[in-house]
Motif scaffolding. Structure first.
Motif, PDB file in Angstrom:
ATOM      1  N   GLU A   1       0.825  -1.203   0.000  1.00  0.00           N
ATOM      2  CA  GLU A   1       0.000   0.000   0.000  1.00  0.00           C
ATOM      3  C   GLU A   1       0.865   1.262   0.000  1.00  0.00           C
ATOM      4  OE1 GLU A   1      -2.505  -0.554   3.385  1.00  0.00           O
ATOM      5  OE2 GLU A   1      -3.910  -1.868   2.311  1.00  0.00           O
ATOM      6  N   HIS A   2       2.014   1.194   0.682  1.00  0.00           N
ATOM      7  CA  HIS A   2       2.898   2.349   0.746  1.00  0.00           C
ATOM      8  C   HIS A   2       3.495   2.681  -0.624  1.00  0.00           C
ATOM      9  CE1 HIS A   2       5.503   5.280   2.658  1.00  0.00           C
ATOM     10  NE2 HIS A   2       6.549   4.751   2.044  1.00  0.00           N
ATOM     11  N   GLN A   3       3.687   1.652  -1.450  1.00  0.00           N
ATOM     12  CA  GLN A   3       4.309   1.833  -2.769  1.00  0.00           C
ATOM     13  C   GLN A   3       3.298   1.922  -3.904  1.00  0.00           C
ATOM     14  OE1 GLN A   3       7.543   2.373  -3.103  1.00  0.00           O
ATOM     15  NE2 GLN A   3       7.948   2.052  -0.919  1.00  0.00           N
TER      16      GLN A   3
ATOM     17  N   ILE B   1     -12.899  -6.647 -14.089  1.00  0.00           N
ATOM     18  CA  ILE B   1     -11.804  -6.230 -13.209  1.00  0.00           C
ATOM     19  C   ILE B   1     -12.279  -5.138 -12.257  1.00  0.00           C
ATOM     20  CG2 ILE B   1      -9.590  -4.999 -13.181  1.00  0.00           C
ATOM     21  CD1 ILE B   1      -8.867  -6.584 -15.733  1.00  0.00           C
ATOM     22  N   LEU B   2     -13.073  -4.202 -12.758  1.00  0.00           N
ATOM     23  CA  LEU B   2     -13.613  -3.149 -11.893  1.00  0.00           C
ATOM     24  C   LEU B   2     -14.534  -3.723 -10.828  1.00  0.00           C
ATOM     25  CD1 LEU B   2     -14.404  -0.241 -14.386  1.00  0.00           C
ATOM     26  CD2 LEU B   2     -12.532  -0.399 -12.748  1.00  0.00           C
ATOM     27  N   ALA B   3     -15.326  -4.729 -11.180  1.00  0.00           N
ATOM     28  CA  ALA B   3     -16.235  -5.354 -10.216  1.00  0.00           C
ATOM     29  C   ALA B   3     -15.442  -5.988  -9.070  1.00  0.00           C
ATOM     30  CB  ALA B   3     -17.099  -6.398 -10.908  1.00  0.00           C
ATOM     31  N   ILE B   4     -14.357  -6.689  -9.403  1.00  0.00           N
ATOM     32  CA  ILE B   4     -13.517  -7.295  -8.357  1.00  0.00           C
ATOM     33  C   ILE B   4     -12.844  -6.205  -7.521  1.00  0.00           C
ATOM     34  CG2 ILE B   4     -11.502  -8.756  -7.928  1.00  0.00           C
ATOM     35  CD1 ILE B   4     -12.220 -10.245 -10.541  1.00  0.00           C
ATOM     36  N   LEU B   5     -12.365  -5.156  -8.191  1.00  0.00           N
ATOM     37  CA  LEU B   5     -11.738  -4.047  -7.481  1.00  0.00           C
ATOM     38  C   LEU B   5     -12.706  -3.422  -6.482  1.00  0.00           C
ATOM     39  CD1 LEU B   5      -9.559  -1.845  -7.051  1.00  0.00           C
ATOM     40  CD2 LEU B   5     -10.519  -0.653  -9.025  1.00  0.00           C
ATOM     41  N   LEU B   6     -13.931  -3.152  -6.928  1.00  0.00           N
ATOM     42  CA  LEU B   6     -14.907  -2.507  -6.054  1.00  0.00           C
ATOM     43  C   LEU B   6     -15.339  -3.436  -4.924  1.00  0.00           C
ATOM     44  CD1 LEU B   6     -16.949  -0.567  -8.735  1.00  0.00           C
ATOM     45  CD2 LEU B   6     -15.456   0.389  -6.989  1.00  0.00           C
ATOM     46  N   TYR B   7     -15.440  -4.734  -5.213  1.00  0.00           N
ATOM     47  CA  TYR B   7     -15.732  -5.697  -4.135  1.00  0.00           C
ATOM     48  C   TYR B   7     -14.650  -5.619  -3.061  1.00  0.00           C
ATOM     49  CZ  TYR B   7     -15.158 -10.023  -1.586  1.00  0.00           C
ATOM     50  OH  TYR B   7     -14.937 -10.930  -0.581  1.00  0.00           O
ATOM     51  N   SER B   8     -13.393  -5.621  -3.496  1.00  0.00           N
ATOM     52  CA  SER B   8     -12.290  -5.601  -2.534  1.00  0.00           C
ATOM     53  C   SER B   8     -12.278  -4.299  -1.738  1.00  0.00           C
ATOM     54  CB  SER B   8     -10.954  -5.808  -3.251  1.00  0.00           C
ATOM     55  OG  SER B   8     -10.642  -4.726  -4.110  1.00  0.00           O
ATOM     56  N   MET B   9     -12.665  -3.187  -2.382  1.00  0.00           N
ATOM     57  CA  MET B   9     -12.741  -1.913  -1.672  1.00  0.00           C
ATOM     58  C   MET B   9     -13.903  -1.916  -0.681  1.00  0.00           C
ATOM     59  SD  MET B   9     -10.242  -0.009  -2.852  1.00  0.00           S
ATOM     60  CE  MET B   9     -10.727   1.590  -2.234  1.00  0.00           C
TER      61      MET B   9
ATOM     62  N   GLU C   1     -13.047 -14.962   8.194  1.00  0.00           N
ATOM     63  CA  GLU C   1     -12.070 -13.948   8.576  1.00  0.00           C
ATOM     64  C   GLU C   1     -10.840 -14.020   7.663  1.00  0.00           C
ATOM     65  OE1 GLU C   1      -9.660 -12.462  12.578  1.00  0.00           O
ATOM     66  OE2 GLU C   1     -11.108 -14.112  12.677  1.00  0.00           O
ATOM     67  N   ARG C   2     -10.442 -15.243   7.326  1.00  0.00           N
ATOM     68  CA  ARG C   2      -9.313 -15.413   6.401  1.00  0.00           C
ATOM     69  C   ARG C   2      -9.654 -14.849   5.021  1.00  0.00           C
ATOM     70  NH1 ARG C   2      -8.433 -20.581   8.984  1.00  0.00           N
ATOM     71  NH2 ARG C   2      -9.641 -21.612   7.341  1.00  0.00           N
ATOM     72  N   ALA C   3     -10.896 -15.098   4.574  1.00  0.00           N
ATOM     73  CA  ALA C   3     -11.327 -14.580   3.270  1.00  0.00           C
ATOM     74  C   ALA C   3     -11.342 -13.051   3.272  1.00  0.00           C
ATOM     75  CB  ALA C   3     -12.709 -15.121   2.922  1.00  0.00           C
TER      76      ALA C   3
ATOM     77  N   ALA D   1      -8.345  -7.941   1.495  1.00  0.00           N
ATOM     78  CA  ALA D   1      -7.642  -6.685   1.755  1.00  0.00           C
ATOM     79  C   ALA D   1      -6.381  -6.549   0.905  1.00  0.00           C
ATOM     80  CB  ALA D   1      -7.279  -6.587   3.237  1.00  0.00           C
ATOM     81  N   TRP D   2      -5.894  -7.654   0.345  1.00  0.00           N
ATOM     82  CA  TRP D   2      -4.724  -7.619  -0.542  1.00  0.00           C
ATOM     83  C   TRP D   2      -5.105  -7.227  -1.969  1.00  0.00           C
ATOM     84  CZ3 TRP D   2       0.538  -8.702   0.227  1.00  0.00           C
ATOM     85  CH2 TRP D   2       0.882  -9.120   1.519  1.00  0.00           C
ATOM     86  N   LEU D   3      -6.384  -7.280  -2.307  1.00  0.00           N
ATOM     87  CA  LEU D   3      -6.794  -7.145  -3.701  1.00  0.00           C
ATOM     88  C   LEU D   3      -6.828  -5.717  -4.258  1.00  0.00           C
ATOM     89  CD1 LEU D   3      -9.722  -9.759  -3.852  1.00  0.00           C
ATOM     90  CD2 LEU D   3      -7.309 -10.080  -4.445  1.00  0.00           C
ATOM     91  N   PRO D   4      -7.180  -4.678  -3.464  1.00  0.00           N
ATOM     92  CA  PRO D   4      -7.358  -3.352  -4.079  1.00  0.00           C
ATOM     93  C   PRO D   4      -6.165  -2.842  -4.866  1.00  0.00           C
ATOM     94  CG  PRO D   4      -8.295  -3.366  -1.875  1.00  0.00           C
ATOM     95  CD  PRO D   4      -7.588  -4.671  -2.042  1.00  0.00           C
TER      96      PRO D   4
END
Length: 330
Positions: A8-10, A43-51, A193-195, A200-203
């Motif tokens: 996230e920092h990079q 791809i946008l759908a997965i991105l928005l789900y992860s957000m 919880e694992r899911a 949280a790694w996906l965005p």
């Protein structure tokens, strides 16, 4: 070892690299690039789900209890921004297909990487995160009205209702439902919880992937319509300059604290280019080509602008030493 915090920092530099990769793919292999536009919506759908999965929907009451911030957000994005955009398009007149692209992108506030830039600009990203569903719903409702108001019946005939409904269903309703289900699952099950932690790694990677496929699929249109691009650049640049100033005034008017005020500034200047691009691509013929080029250009200009925002917003526009003054005025 790669950690999520390091990723996230990079992320800003990853997005810059993604833009470059997308440009190289689109310019060196136009056929491959043109095929990639079919992947934009998934791809946008997965991105928005992860957000959405990172939004604490089960504890939203505290975040949404800041009525002044929500009020300032709605006034800025859906009253002030349309007025500014209309004035800019009067100062820099454009043809109807270009105007549709400009209005699609500038009248829709960002709901994804604005959260990242708010955090980097030392704003209250939690408020911004919690407000994203509200922003998306309101913009989907108001966008057809604004297009009709600014362009007239011609836009109403060209811009069909179907793609808007489809975008709302596949880019907000389904990802939002799945995100809430994931949170409920995480509340009751270790596997859930694992899911949730995995989501949280996906965005970051999916934001980078979205930028690659968007630029790769549309960069040829940008190059082919370069005269169009030169005409719209002043609008985008002036918009990026004007909105932080106006937002700073509205933040003072609504008596927002510094963190909320910065979040408001970033929201007003950051637009929803990735989500409205599928709407532009659904337009007929030449309209789709021109509108898509106009929207992709805004994405590139905006990312450069955001790199400047994250420096000047906390340093000059809304400084930390204004915090006590803001609190004393409450």
């Amino acid at each position: 070892m790669l950690t999520r915090e390091r990723l996230e920092h990079q992320q800003i530099w990853l997005y810059v690299i993604a833009l470059i990769i997308g440009g190289i793919i689109g310019l060196t292999n136009p056929q491959a690039g043109s095929l990639l536009h079919f992947t934009i919506s998934p791809i946008l759908a997965i991105l928005l789900y992860s957000m959405f999965a990172q939004i604490p929907f089960l504890q939203l009451r505290d975040s949404l209890s800041n009525g002044r911030f929500i009020g300032a957000l709605l006034v800025t994005n859906f009253v002030i921004v349309p007025i500014v955009v209309w004035i800019l398009t009067q100062i820099f007149p454009q043809s109807p297909p270009i105007l549709v692209g400009i209005y699609l992108v500038l009248l829709t506030p960002c709901i994804d990487y604005v959260i990242v830039f708010t955090q980097l600009g030392r704003g209250n990203e939690k408020l911004m995160l919690a407000a994203t569903p509200i922003l998306f719903v309101v913009q989907m409702i108001l966008l057809p009205f604004y297009l009709w108001l600014f362009i007239g019946d011609e836009a109403a005939k060209i811009v069909k209702v179907g793609p808007f409904v489809e975008a709302f269903l596949f880019l907000i309703v389904i990802p939002l439902f799945l995100a809430i289900m994931t949170q409920l699952w995480a509340k009751n099950k270790t596997s859930g919880e694992r899911a949730l932690n995995l989501s949280a790694w996906l965005p970051v990677p999916f934001m980078a992937l979205a930028l690659i496929v968007v630029v790769a699929s549309q960069i040829e249109k940008v190059v082919n319509d370069f005269d169009v691009i030169l005409n719209v650049l002043p609008i985008y640049i002036v918009f990026l300059i004007v909105m932080p100033m106006l937002s700073r005034m509205i933040a003072a008017w609504f008596r927002l604290d510094v963190g909320a005020g910065r979040a408001l500034i970033f929201s007003s200047g950051t637009r929803n280019s990735l989500v409205v691009l599928p709407l532009a691509l659904s337009l007929p013929g030449e309209w789709a080509t021109i509108a898509a080029a106009v929207i992709v250009t805004q994405t590139i200009v905006e990312l450069v602008g955001e790199l400047i925002y994250i420096r000047i917003v906390p340093a000059f526009i809304l400084r930390d030493n204004e915090h006590e003054h803001s609190k004393s005025s409450l």
